[in-house]
Design an enzyme around this catalytic site. Sequence first.
Site, mmCIF file in Angstrom:
data_model
loop_
_atom_site.group_PDB
_atom_site.id
_atom_site.type_symbol
_atom_site.label_atom_id
_atom_site.label_comp_id
_atom_site.label_asym_id
_atom_site.label_seq_id
_atom_site.Cartn_x
_atom_site.Cartn_y
_atom_site.Cartn_z
ATOM 1 C CG HIS A 141 -1.793 -1.124 4.456
ATOM 2 N ND1 HIS A 141 -2.901 -1.944 4.378
ATOM 3 C CD2 HIS A 141 -1.083 -1.532 5.531
ATOM 4 C CE1 HIS A 141 -2.863 -2.809 5.374
ATOM 5 N NE2 HIS A 141 -1.763 -2.587 6.089
ATOM 6 C CE LYS A 145 0.173 -4.377 2.699
ATOM 7 N NZ LYS A 145 1.285 -5.210 3.175
#
Length: 255
Positions: A141, A145
């Site tokens: 990611h 995040k």
Amino acid sequence: MKALAINGGAGRMGQILAEGLGASGQFTIGALVDAREPSRLFGATYAASFEAVDAATIDVVIDFSSPEGVVTSAAWCAAHGVGLVIGTTGLSDEQRRVVETAATKVGVVIAANYSVGAVLSEKFAAMAAPYFDRVEIIELHHDKKVDAPSGTSIAAATAIAAARTHAGLPEMIDPTQRHTLAGARGADTIGGVKIHSVRLPGLVSHQEILFGGPGEGLTVRHDSFDRLSFVQGVALAASAIDSTPRLVDGIDSLI
Ligand code: NAD
């Protein structure tokens, strides 16, 4: 053609859904409901609250707002016999009960992930799970995040572990004897499925499920490049749902 109202219509998801669902030829966008005015209307009417929406003109409400917004949507849909599709995450147990109560009056779909590719990759992984000795997950990611591992990777590990158990396979034991650096073998989840999290600028949301068996391997990879990846799943949910009371939890049963 179903008419939709989007709660959270000024938000990042609300705007993408208004454009994508409106252009699909399956829906008209009747109203964008939001406390703040949307930058683009895509032919819809702006409503600062549901009080300004004529329920007789709306078949389904799409909610990508906030947990408080979901409570308002659920009450309005239940009172007016309008179907509800919820993408908003982070609901408390109490807010979730409000949704379940609404589903005794009208049709409701609630899903933490409307990406068709992500849902399919979990299904494919569960299919493969009984046929390989070992499986590990790498989820990748963007670096904004804040949590790790991703909820999607935990859900995939849970589905894989359940498929292995169903096939009578034992929990996987990590063969590694010596950890030169702590953490090198990733996080342990249910059934011994390991998850490795990568966080890098430039990434969006990606996942690889790697299976290994005698003389062969299989990788199930999914990439979300853009919020557009959620439009198709929301369209499936909005097509499937109407005023008939029922609760659909996750879109896998709609694919
Ligand atoms: P965002 O902050 O860009 O947009 C949210 C919008 O909702 C804002 O315009 C805000 O003004 C509005 N809003 C908030 N509370 C409201 C209320 N009570 N009534 C009316 N409008 C209200 O956020 P986003 O990135 O569009 O995400 C929205 C939600 O969707 C989040 O919960 C996010 O986690 C979720 N999401 C889910 C999926 C999925 O696949 N299920 C995918 C992406 C995002």
